[in-house]
Design a protein around this motif. Sequence first.
Motif, PDB file in Angstrom:
ATOM      1  N   GLU A   1       0.833  -1.203   0.000  1.00 46.98           N
ATOM      2  CA  GLU A   1       0.000   0.000   0.000  1.00 46.98           C
ATOM      3  C   GLU A   1       0.871   1.257   0.000  1.00 46.98           C
ATOM      4  N   ARG A   2       1.960   1.238   0.766  1.00 42.75           N
ATOM      5  CA  ARG A   2       2.857   2.398   0.772  1.00 42.75           C
ATOM      6  C   ARG A   2       3.483   2.608  -0.601  1.00 42.75           C
ATOM      7  N   LYS A   3       3.912   1.539  -1.235  1.00 42.83           N
ATOM      8  CA  LYS A   3       4.519   1.666  -2.547  1.00 42.83           C
ATOM      9  C   LYS A   3       3.521   2.187  -3.585  1.00 42.83           C
ATOM     10  N   MET A   4       2.308   1.710  -3.488  1.00 46.23           N
ATOM     11  CA  MET A   4       1.303   2.108  -4.478  1.00 46.23           C
ATOM     12  C   MET A   4       0.684   3.466  -4.164  1.00 46.23           C
ATOM     13  N   SER A   5       1.005   4.071  -3.005  1.00 45.16           N
ATOM     14  CA  SER A   5       0.445   5.374  -2.638  1.00 45.16           C
ATOM     15  C   SER A   5       1.285   6.536  -3.158  1.00 45.16           C
ATOM     16  N   LEU A   6       2.429   6.282  -3.751  1.00 38.92           N
ATOM     17  CA  LEU A   6       3.303   7.337  -4.259  1.00 38.92           C
ATOM     18  C   LEU A   6       2.894   7.730  -5.674  1.00 38.92           C
ATOM     19  N   ILE A   7       3.007   9.041  -5.964  1.00 45.17           N
ATOM     20  CA  ILE A   7       2.693   9.525  -7.301  1.00 45.17           C
ATOM     21  C   ILE A   7       3.745   9.018  -8.262  1.00 45.17           C
ATOM     22  N   ALA A   8       3.313   8.597  -9.439  1.00 41.69           N
ATOM     23  CA  ALA A   8       4.218   8.049 -10.428  1.00 41.69           C
ATOM     24  C   ALA A   8       5.244   9.101 -10.853  1.00 41.69           C
ATOM     25  N   PRO A   9       6.471   8.684 -11.161  1.00 43.60           N
ATOM     26  CA  PRO A   9       7.537   9.642 -11.546  1.00 43.60           C
ATOM     27  C   PRO A   9       7.155  10.512 -12.745  1.00 43.60           C
ATOM     28  N   GLU A  10       6.473   9.944 -13.736  1.00 45.51           N
ATOM     29  CA  GLU A  10       6.116  10.754 -14.908  1.00 45.51           C
ATOM     30  C   GLU A  10       5.107  11.846 -14.560  1.00 45.51           C
ATOM     31  N   TYR A  11       4.226  11.545 -13.604  1.00 45.59           N
ATOM     32  CA  TYR A  11       3.263  12.569 -13.182  1.00 45.59           C
ATOM     33  C   TYR A  11       3.950  13.625 -12.333  1.00 45.59           C
TER      34      TYR A  11
ATOM     35  N   ARG B   1       5.895  19.203 -11.755  1.00 45.78           N
ATOM     36  CA  ARG B   1       7.020  20.122 -11.594  1.00 45.78           C
ATOM     37  C   ARG B   1       7.135  21.058 -12.813  1.00 45.78           C
ATOM     38  N   ALA B   2       6.731  20.556 -13.974  1.00 43.71           N
ATOM     39  CA  ALA B   2       6.720  21.438 -15.150  1.00 43.71           C
ATOM     40  C   ALA B   2       5.677  22.538 -14.985  1.00 43.71           C
ATOM     41  N   TYR B   3       4.510  22.157 -14.389  1.00 41.34           N
ATOM     42  CA  TYR B   3       3.506  23.191 -14.101  1.00 41.34           C
ATOM     43  C   TYR B   3       4.061  24.214 -13.117  1.00 41.34           C
ATOM     44  N   GLN B   4       4.844  23.711 -12.147  1.00 41.70           N
ATOM     45  CA  GLN B   4       5.443  24.624 -11.159  1.00 41.70           C
ATOM     46  C   GLN B   4       6.351  25.631 -11.846  1.00 41.70           C
TER      47      GLN B   4
END
Length: 450
Positions: free
Chosen positions: A32-42, A47-50
Amino acid sequence: MNHKLFWKLCISLGMGCMALVYLIAELSLHVERKMSLIAPEYKAEIRAYQQQAKAYLNDEEALFNWLTNLQTEEQTFATVISIQHSSIGGRIDNNEIAIQAGRNLDYAIHLYHDNPTIHLPLDSNGTVFLFRLPDRMMPGELWPAVHLGMHLALPMIIMMIFSVLLYRHVMAPIRQLEHATQRFSAGDYATRLTPEMRGRDDELGRLATTFDQMASRVGELIQSQRHLIHDLSHELRTPLQRLELCLPTLPAQHESRVRHEVELMRKLTEDTLTLAWMQNETRSSLGDHLDLCTLIEVIADDCCFEFPNHELSLQLPRALCLQHTSERALSQAIENILRNALRYTPVGKRVSVTLHHHLAHCELMIADQGPGVPDDLLGQIFAPFFRVDKARGRSAGGFGLGLALAKRHIESVGGTITAYNAASGGLTVGIELPISNTSCKTCKSTAPNQ
Protein backbone atom coordinates in the motif's frame (compact mmCIF):
# COMPACT_ATOMS: atom_id res chain seq x y z
CA MET A 1 -1.14 -41.85 25.77
CA ASN A 2 1.47 -39.83 23.91
CA HIS A 3 -0.20 -37.86 21.09
CA LYS A 4 2.90 -36.51 19.39
CA LEU A 5 1.38 -36.36 15.95
CA PHE A 6 -1.67 -34.53 17.29
CA TRP A 7 0.42 -31.88 19.03
CA LYS A 8 2.72 -31.62 16.05
CA LEU A 9 -0.23 -30.87 13.79
CA CYS A 10 -1.78 -28.43 16.27
CA ILE A 11 1.45 -26.49 16.73
CA SER A 12 2.16 -26.48 13.00
CA LEU A 13 -1.31 -25.19 12.17
CA GLY A 14 -1.26 -22.59 14.95
CA MET A 15 2.15 -21.21 14.06
CA GLY A 16 1.32 -21.36 10.38
CA CYS A 17 -1.85 -19.30 10.88
CA MET A 18 -0.01 -16.73 13.01
CA ALA A 19 2.78 -16.44 10.46
CA LEU A 20 0.26 -16.11 7.66
CA VAL A 21 -1.64 -13.29 9.39
CA TYR A 22 1.60 -11.42 10.15
CA LEU A 23 2.92 -11.92 6.62
CA ILE A 24 -0.29 -10.70 4.97
CA ALA A 25 -0.50 -7.64 7.26
CA GLU A 26 3.12 -6.60 6.67
CA LEU A 27 2.95 -7.29 2.95
CA SER A 28 -0.31 -5.37 2.61
CA LEU A 29 1.14 -2.35 4.44
CA HIS A 30 4.32 -2.40 2.35
CA VAL A 31 2.49 -2.71 -0.97
CA GLU A 32 0.00 0.00 0.00
CA ARG A 33 2.86 2.40 0.77
CA LYS A 34 4.52 1.67 -2.55
CA MET A 35 1.30 2.11 -4.48
CA SER A 36 0.44 5.37 -2.64
CA LEU A 37 3.30 7.34 -4.26
CA ILE A 38 2.69 9.52 -7.30
CA ALA A 39 4.22 8.05 -10.43
CA PRO A 40 7.54 9.64 -11.55
CA GLU A 41 6.12 10.75 -14.91
CA TYR A 42 3.26 12.57 -13.18
CA LYS A 43 5.69 14.20 -10.76
CA ALA A 44 7.61 15.50 -13.76
CA GLU A 45 4.42 16.96 -15.23
CA ILE A 46 3.53 18.70 -11.96
CA ARG A 47 7.02 20.12 -11.59
CA ALA A 48 6.72 21.44 -15.15
CA TYR A 49 3.51 23.19 -14.10
CA GLN A 50 5.44 24.62 -11.16
CA GLN A 51 8.06 26.07 -13.48
CA GLN A 52 5.39 27.55 -15.75
CA ALA A 53 3.73 29.20 -12.75
CA LYS A 54 7.08 30.73 -11.77
CA ALA A 55 7.43 32.14 -15.27
CA TYR A 56 4.08 33.95 -15.04
CA LEU A 57 4.55 35.39 -11.55
CA ASN A 58 5.27 38.90 -12.82
CA ASP A 59 2.35 38.91 -15.31
CA GLU A 60 -0.95 38.51 -13.47
CA GLU A 61 -3.08 38.43 -16.64
CA ALA A 62 -0.93 35.75 -18.23
CA LEU A 63 -0.93 33.80 -14.94
CA PHE A 64 -4.71 34.00 -14.72
CA ASN A 65 -5.17 32.79 -18.32
CA TRP A 66 -2.68 29.93 -17.81
CA LEU A 67 -4.40 28.80 -14.59
CA THR A 68 -7.79 28.92 -16.30
CA ASN A 69 -6.55 26.77 -19.19
CA LEU A 70 -4.84 24.35 -16.78
CA GLN A 71 -8.03 23.85 -14.74
CA THR A 72 -10.03 23.26 -17.89
CA GLU A 73 -7.49 20.85 -19.33
CA GLU A 74 -6.96 18.78 -16.15
CA GLN A 75 -10.53 19.19 -14.78
CA THR A 76 -9.14 20.13 -11.40
CA PHE A 77 -8.35 23.04 -9.12
CA ALA A 78 -5.16 25.13 -9.51
CA THR A 79 -4.16 28.51 -8.09
CA VAL A 80 -1.24 30.63 -6.95
CA ILE A 81 -1.42 32.24 -3.51
CA SER A 82 0.85 34.22 -1.24
CA ILE A 83 1.16 33.08 2.36
CA GLN A 84 2.19 35.98 4.66
CA HIS A 85 4.15 34.97 7.75
CA SER A 86 3.12 37.25 10.63
CA SER A 87 3.69 36.40 14.26
CA ILE A 88 1.24 37.27 17.02
CA GLY A 89 3.15 35.99 20.02
CA GLY A 90 6.63 35.07 18.86
CA ARG A 91 9.41 35.47 16.33
CA ILE A 92 9.30 33.58 13.04
CA ASP A 93 12.41 31.98 11.65
CA ASN A 94 11.74 31.11 8.04
CA ASN A 95 14.48 28.50 8.19
CA GLU A 96 12.66 26.52 10.92
CA ILE A 97 9.00 26.70 9.95
CA ALA A 98 7.06 26.37 6.71
CA ILE A 99 3.38 27.01 6.46
CA GLN A 100 1.80 24.75 3.81
CA ALA A 101 -1.67 24.82 2.31
CA GLY A 102 -1.31 21.37 0.69
CA ARG A 103 0.76 18.16 0.64
CA ASN A 104 4.32 17.76 -0.46
CA LEU A 105 4.74 16.18 -3.88
CA ASP A 106 6.89 13.33 -2.50
CA TYR A 107 4.47 12.31 0.27
CA ALA A 108 2.34 9.16 0.02
CA ILE A 109 -1.27 9.68 -1.00
CA HIS A 110 -4.06 8.24 1.14
CA LEU A 111 -5.86 5.87 -1.20
CA TYR A 112 -9.21 6.04 0.60
CA HIS A 113 -9.59 9.89 0.73
CA ASP A 114 -10.41 12.53 -1.87
CA ASN A 115 -7.79 13.85 -4.27
CA PRO A 116 -5.19 15.83 -2.26
CA THR A 117 -3.93 19.36 -3.05
CA ILE A 118 -0.22 19.52 -3.85
CA HIS A 119 1.77 22.44 -2.31
CA LEU A 120 4.61 23.70 -4.56
CA PRO A 121 6.63 26.80 -3.46
CA LEU A 122 7.38 29.39 -6.16
CA ASP A 123 9.69 31.75 -4.27
CA SER A 124 11.06 32.52 -0.83
CA ASN A 125 8.37 35.13 -0.07
CA GLY A 126 5.61 32.63 0.60
CA THR A 127 4.19 32.43 -2.93
CA VAL A 128 3.00 28.86 -3.64
CA PHE A 129 1.36 26.96 -6.44
CA LEU A 130 -1.60 24.82 -5.25
CA PHE A 131 -2.63 22.04 -7.57
CA ARG A 132 -5.33 19.45 -6.76
CA LEU A 133 -4.18 16.08 -8.07
CA PRO A 134 -6.40 15.10 -11.04
CA ASP A 135 -7.97 11.63 -11.23
CA ARG A 136 -5.61 10.45 -13.95
CA MET A 137 -2.61 11.09 -11.69
CA MET A 138 -4.05 9.43 -8.58
CA PRO A 139 -1.91 6.43 -7.52
CA GLY A 140 -3.29 3.04 -6.50
CA GLU A 141 -5.54 2.38 -9.46
CA LEU A 142 -4.92 -1.35 -9.08
CA TRP A 143 -4.97 -1.29 -5.29
CA PRO A 144 -8.50 -2.78 -4.87
CA ALA A 145 -7.58 -5.81 -6.99
CA VAL A 146 -4.18 -6.16 -5.34
CA HIS A 147 -5.75 -5.81 -1.89
CA LEU A 148 -8.32 -8.49 -2.73
CA GLY A 149 -5.63 -10.81 -4.10
CA MET A 150 -3.39 -10.41 -1.05
CA HIS A 151 -6.24 -11.10 1.36
CA LEU A 152 -7.95 -13.90 -0.56
CA ALA A 153 -5.86 -15.47 -3.33
CA LEU A 154 -2.48 -15.27 -1.62
CA PRO A 155 -3.62 -16.85 1.69
CA MET A 156 -5.38 -19.56 -0.28
CA ILE A 157 -2.22 -20.35 -2.26
CA ILE A 158 -0.06 -20.33 0.86
CA MET A 159 -2.52 -22.57 2.72
CA MET A 160 -2.66 -24.94 -0.25
CA ILE A 161 1.14 -25.23 -0.26
CA PHE A 162 1.14 -25.72 3.50
CA SER A 163 -1.63 -28.33 3.19
CA VAL A 164 0.33 -30.22 0.52
CA LEU A 165 3.42 -30.31 2.73
CA LEU A 166 1.35 -31.41 5.72
CA TYR A 167 -0.46 -33.99 3.60
CA ARG A 168 2.80 -35.43 2.33
CA HIS A 169 4.18 -35.58 5.86
CA VAL A 170 1.13 -37.50 7.07
CA MET A 171 0.45 -39.57 3.95
CA ALA A 172 4.00 -40.76 3.32
CA PRO A 173 3.91 -43.36 6.16
CA ILE A 174 0.31 -44.26 5.27
CA ARG A 175 1.40 -44.99 1.69
CA GLN A 176 4.22 -47.09 3.07
CA LEU A 177 1.65 -48.97 5.15
CA GLU A 178 -0.53 -49.43 2.05
CA HIS A 179 2.37 -50.80 -0.01
CA ALA A 180 3.46 -53.07 2.83
CA THR A 181 -0.09 -54.39 3.17
CA GLN A 182 -0.24 -55.06 -0.57
CA ARG A 183 3.07 -56.91 -0.49
CA PHE A 184 1.93 -58.90 2.54
CA SER A 185 -1.38 -59.84 0.89
CA ALA A 186 0.57 -60.89 -2.22
CA GLY A 187 2.47 -63.45 -0.17
CA ASP A 188 5.55 -61.55 1.02
CA TYR A 189 5.17 -62.42 4.68
CA ALA A 190 8.60 -60.99 5.54
CA THR A 191 7.34 -57.45 4.84
CA ARG A 192 7.99 -55.05 7.73
CA LEU A 193 7.38 -51.32 8.16
CA THR A 194 9.81 -50.44 10.94
CA PRO A 195 12.91 -50.17 8.69
CA GLU A 196 11.06 -47.74 6.37
CA MET A 197 9.68 -45.60 9.23
CA ARG A 198 12.67 -45.60 11.51
CA GLY A 199 12.81 -42.47 13.63
CA ARG A 200 9.07 -41.78 13.86
CA ASP A 201 8.04 -41.80 17.51
CA ASP A 202 4.40 -40.80 17.05
CA GLU A 203 1.04 -42.41 16.38
CA LEU A 204 2.08 -43.49 12.88
CA GLY A 205 5.30 -44.96 14.23
CA ARG A 206 3.32 -46.98 16.76
CA LEU A 207 0.98 -48.06 13.93
CA ALA A 208 4.00 -49.36 12.02
CA THR A 209 5.16 -51.28 15.08
CA THR A 210 1.70 -52.78 15.53
CA PHE A 211 1.60 -53.76 11.85
CA ASP A 212 4.98 -55.47 12.16
CA GLN A 213 3.79 -57.40 15.20
CA MET A 214 0.62 -58.44 13.37
CA ALA A 215 2.56 -59.37 10.21
CA SER A 216 5.00 -61.44 12.24
CA ARG A 217 2.20 -63.29 14.01
CA VAL A 218 0.12 -63.87 10.87
CA GLY A 219 3.21 -64.92 8.90
CA GLU A 220 4.07 -67.47 11.56
CA LEU A 221 0.50 -68.82 11.52
CA ILE A 222 0.47 -69.12 7.73
CA GLN A 223 3.86 -70.82 7.66
CA SER A 224 2.70 -73.13 10.42
CA GLN A 225 -0.45 -73.96 8.47
CA ARG A 226 1.59 -74.63 5.34
CA HIS A 227 3.79 -77.05 7.24
CA LEU A 228 0.69 -78.66 8.73
CA ILE A 229 -0.86 -79.13 5.29
CA HIS A 230 2.38 -80.63 4.00
CA ASP A 231 2.64 -82.98 6.96
CA LEU A 232 -1.03 -83.98 6.70
CA SER A 233 -0.61 -84.63 3.01
CA HIS A 234 2.15 -87.09 3.78
CA GLU A 235 0.70 -88.60 6.94
CA LEU A 236 -2.76 -89.21 5.46
CA ARG A 237 -1.65 -90.61 2.13
CA THR A 238 0.75 -93.11 3.66
CA PRO A 239 -1.83 -95.14 5.67
CA LEU A 240 -4.24 -95.04 2.72
CA GLN A 241 -1.60 -96.54 0.49
CA ARG A 242 -0.98 -99.25 3.08
CA LEU A 243 -4.69 -100.02 3.24
CA GLU A 244 -4.81 -100.36 -0.54
CA LEU A 245 -1.89 -102.76 -0.44
CA CYS A 246 -3.71 -104.85 2.14
CA LEU A 247 -7.00 -105.02 0.21
CA PRO A 248 -6.15 -108.23 -1.72
CA THR A 249 -5.65 -110.02 1.59
CA LEU A 250 -9.20 -109.34 2.74
CA PRO A 251 -12.09 -111.73 2.16
CA ALA A 252 -13.87 -111.09 -1.13
CA GLN A 253 -17.12 -110.08 0.58
CA HIS A 254 -15.31 -107.26 2.45
CA GLU A 255 -12.78 -106.13 -0.16
CA SER A 256 -15.23 -104.08 -2.28
CA ARG A 257 -16.68 -102.34 0.77
CA VAL A 258 -13.27 -101.48 2.21
CA ARG A 259 -12.01 -100.37 -1.23
CA HIS A 260 -15.00 -98.04 -1.57
CA GLU A 261 -14.35 -96.51 1.85
CA VAL A 262 -10.65 -96.10 1.07
CA GLU A 263 -11.49 -94.31 -2.18
CA LEU A 264 -13.88 -92.00 -0.34
CA MET A 265 -11.22 -91.25 2.27
CA ARG A 266 -8.63 -90.58 -0.46
CA LYS A 267 -10.98 -88.23 -2.31
CA LEU A 268 -11.89 -86.44 0.90
CA THR A 269 -8.20 -86.10 1.79
CA GLU A 270 -7.22 -84.79 -1.64
CA ASP A 271 -10.10 -82.29 -1.81
CA THR A 272 -9.52 -81.04 1.72
CA LEU A 273 -5.80 -80.54 1.17
CA THR A 274 -6.42 -78.86 -2.18
CA LEU A 275 -8.94 -76.48 -0.62
CA ALA A 276 -6.60 -75.68 2.29
CA TRP A 277 -3.73 -75.06 -0.12
CA MET A 278 -5.81 -72.71 -2.30
CA GLN A 279 -6.97 -70.75 0.73
CA ASN A 280 -3.39 -70.12 1.85
CA GLU A 281 -1.59 -69.56 -1.45
CA THR A 282 -1.76 -66.60 -3.79
CA ARG A 283 -2.98 -66.82 -7.36
CA SER A 284 -0.66 -68.88 -9.54
CA SER A 285 0.65 -67.64 -12.87
CA LEU A 286 -2.04 -67.44 -15.51
CA GLY A 287 -0.28 -68.26 -18.75
CA ASP A 288 -2.72 -70.58 -20.53
CA HIS A 289 -4.61 -69.71 -23.72
CA LEU A 290 -7.58 -71.93 -24.49
CA ASP A 291 -10.87 -72.28 -26.31
CA LEU A 292 -13.51 -72.40 -23.59
CA CYS A 293 -16.04 -74.06 -25.91
CA THR A 294 -13.68 -76.96 -26.63
CA LEU A 295 -12.95 -77.37 -22.92
CA ILE A 296 -16.67 -77.50 -22.07
CA GLU A 297 -17.32 -80.06 -24.83
CA VAL A 298 -14.56 -82.35 -23.54
CA ILE A 299 -15.91 -82.15 -19.97
CA ALA A 300 -19.47 -82.74 -21.24
CA ASP A 301 -18.38 -85.91 -23.11
CA ASP A 302 -16.85 -87.32 -19.93
CA CYS A 303 -19.98 -86.49 -17.92
CA CYS A 304 -22.26 -88.08 -20.51
CA PHE A 305 -20.27 -91.28 -20.24
CA GLU A 306 -20.63 -91.24 -16.44
CA PHE A 307 -24.33 -90.25 -16.48
CA PRO A 308 -25.76 -91.98 -19.56
CA ASN A 309 -29.38 -91.69 -18.37
CA HIS A 310 -29.35 -87.89 -18.17
CA GLU A 311 -29.88 -85.41 -20.97
CA LEU A 312 -27.14 -82.78 -21.34
CA SER A 313 -27.90 -79.76 -23.52
CA LEU A 314 -25.07 -77.48 -24.76
CA GLN A 315 -25.63 -74.02 -26.22
CA LEU A 316 -22.19 -72.73 -27.12
CA PRO A 317 -20.77 -70.30 -29.70
CA ARG A 318 -18.45 -71.62 -32.38
CA ALA A 319 -15.41 -70.67 -30.32
CA LEU A 320 -14.49 -68.44 -27.37
CA CYS A 321 -10.84 -67.78 -26.61
CA LEU A 322 -9.60 -67.06 -23.08
CA GLN A 323 -6.12 -65.69 -22.56
CA HIS A 324 -3.94 -65.47 -19.44
CA THR A 325 -5.98 -68.06 -17.57
CA SER A 326 -5.52 -71.52 -16.06
CA GLU A 327 -6.86 -74.52 -17.95
CA ARG A 328 -6.48 -76.77 -14.93
CA ALA A 329 -8.44 -74.47 -12.61
CA LEU A 330 -11.26 -73.93 -15.12
CA SER A 331 -11.45 -77.61 -15.98
CA GLN A 332 -11.78 -78.70 -12.35
CA ALA A 333 -14.29 -75.97 -11.52
CA ILE A 334 -16.60 -76.60 -14.49
CA GLU A 335 -16.36 -80.36 -14.04
CA ASN A 336 -17.27 -80.11 -10.32
CA ILE A 337 -20.29 -77.90 -11.06
CA LEU A 338 -21.49 -80.00 -14.02
CA ARG A 339 -21.13 -83.31 -12.16
CA ASN A 340 -22.92 -81.78 -9.18
CA ALA A 341 -25.82 -80.72 -11.45
CA LEU A 342 -26.06 -84.17 -13.07
CA ARG A 343 -25.80 -85.97 -9.74
CA TYR A 344 -28.85 -84.22 -8.28
CA THR A 345 -30.96 -84.13 -11.43
CA PRO A 346 -33.48 -86.99 -11.63
CA VAL A 347 -32.98 -89.61 -14.34
CA GLY A 348 -34.51 -88.50 -17.63
CA LYS A 349 -34.30 -84.79 -16.75
CA ARG A 350 -32.09 -82.22 -18.48
CA VAL A 351 -29.03 -80.23 -17.49
CA SER A 352 -28.47 -77.15 -19.66
CA VAL A 353 -25.10 -75.52 -20.29
CA THR A 354 -25.24 -72.07 -21.93
CA LEU A 355 -22.30 -69.80 -22.79
CA HIS A 356 -22.76 -66.11 -23.64
CA HIS A 357 -19.99 -63.92 -25.07
CA HIS A 358 -20.06 -60.23 -24.06
CA LEU A 359 -17.61 -57.42 -24.75
CA ALA A 360 -15.33 -57.74 -21.71
CA HIS A 361 -16.51 -61.00 -20.16
CA CYS A 362 -18.28 -64.27 -20.86
CA GLU A 363 -21.06 -65.87 -18.84
CA LEU A 364 -21.43 -69.63 -18.38
CA MET A 365 -24.78 -70.84 -17.00
CA ILE A 366 -25.25 -74.45 -15.77
CA ALA A 367 -28.89 -75.15 -14.88
CA ASP A 368 -30.23 -78.45 -13.53
CA GLN A 369 -33.76 -79.73 -12.93
CA GLY A 370 -33.12 -81.03 -9.44
CA PRO A 371 -34.79 -80.09 -6.16
CA GLY A 372 -32.86 -76.82 -5.88
CA VAL A 373 -31.62 -75.27 -2.65
CA PRO A 374 -33.70 -73.44 -0.03
CA ASP A 375 -33.39 -69.70 -0.56
CA ASP A 376 -32.06 -69.10 2.95
CA LEU A 377 -29.19 -71.54 2.28
CA LEU A 378 -28.09 -70.24 -1.14
CA GLY A 379 -25.41 -68.05 0.41
CA GLN A 380 -23.83 -71.08 2.10
CA ILE A 381 -23.54 -73.61 -0.72
CA PHE A 382 -20.01 -72.46 -1.59
CA ALA A 383 -18.81 -72.96 1.99
CA PRO A 384 -16.58 -76.01 2.64
CA PHE A 385 -18.38 -79.15 3.88
CA PHE A 386 -21.81 -77.60 3.39
CA ARG A 387 -24.53 -80.08 2.43
CA VAL A 388 -28.25 -79.61 2.21
CA ASP A 389 -30.05 -82.32 4.20
CA LYS A 390 -30.72 -85.49 2.16
CA ALA A 391 -30.74 -83.63 -1.12
CA ARG A 392 -27.01 -82.94 -0.83
CA GLY A 393 -26.00 -85.77 1.50
CA ARG A 394 -23.09 -88.23 1.40
CA SER A 395 -25.46 -90.86 0.08
CA ALA A 396 -25.15 -89.07 -3.25
CA GLY A 397 -21.39 -89.33 -3.05
CA GLY A 398 -20.36 -85.85 -1.93
CA PHE A 399 -18.66 -84.29 1.04
CA GLY A 400 -19.69 -80.67 0.40
CA LEU A 401 -16.33 -79.68 -1.09
CA GLY A 402 -17.12 -79.63 -4.81
CA LEU A 403 -18.67 -76.15 -5.00
CA ALA A 404 -16.19 -74.74 -2.48
CA LEU A 405 -13.31 -75.91 -4.67
CA ALA A 406 -15.06 -74.61 -7.79
CA LYS A 407 -15.42 -71.17 -6.20
CA ARG A 408 -11.71 -71.04 -5.30
CA HIS A 409 -10.70 -72.14 -8.81
CA ILE A 410 -12.93 -69.55 -10.51
CA GLU A 411 -11.67 -66.76 -8.25
CA SER A 412 -8.07 -67.81 -8.93
CA VAL A 413 -8.51 -66.87 -12.62
CA GLY A 414 -10.26 -63.57 -11.82
CA GLY A 415 -13.84 -64.77 -12.25
CA THR A 416 -16.94 -64.80 -10.08
CA ILE A 417 -19.52 -67.49 -9.35
CA THR A 418 -23.12 -67.19 -8.15
CA ALA A 419 -26.09 -69.52 -7.66
CA TYR A 420 -29.85 -69.04 -7.64
CA ASN A 421 -33.03 -71.10 -7.92
CA ALA A 422 -34.68 -70.93 -11.33
CA ALA A 423 -38.35 -69.96 -11.51
CA SER A 424 -39.14 -73.27 -13.27
CA GLY A 425 -37.27 -75.25 -10.59
CA GLY A 426 -33.75 -76.46 -10.14
CA LEU A 427 -30.48 -74.74 -9.30
CA THR A 428 -28.63 -72.47 -11.73
CA VAL A 429 -24.94 -71.75 -11.24
CA GLY A 430 -23.52 -68.75 -13.11
CA ILE A 431 -19.83 -68.23 -13.84
CA GLU A 432 -18.47 -64.91 -15.14
CA LEU A 433 -14.97 -64.92 -16.61
CA PRO A 434 -12.90 -62.02 -17.98
CA ILE A 435 -11.92 -62.14 -21.64
CA SER A 436 -9.39 -60.19 -23.69
CA ASN A 437 -10.23 -58.21 -26.83
CA THR A 438 -6.86 -59.02 -28.40
CA SER A 439 -6.67 -61.68 -31.08
CA CYS A 440 -5.87 -65.22 -29.97
CA LYS A 441 -3.85 -67.65 -32.09
CA THR A 442 -5.21 -70.66 -30.22
CA CYS A 443 -8.77 -70.29 -31.50
CA LYS A 444 -10.89 -68.17 -33.79
CA SER A 445 -12.60 -65.26 -32.06
CA THR A 446 -16.33 -64.78 -32.29
CA ALA A 447 -18.52 -61.73 -32.09
CA PRO A 448 -20.36 -61.08 -28.83
CA ASN A 449 -23.89 -62.36 -28.54
CA GLN A 450 -26.46 -59.69 -29.22
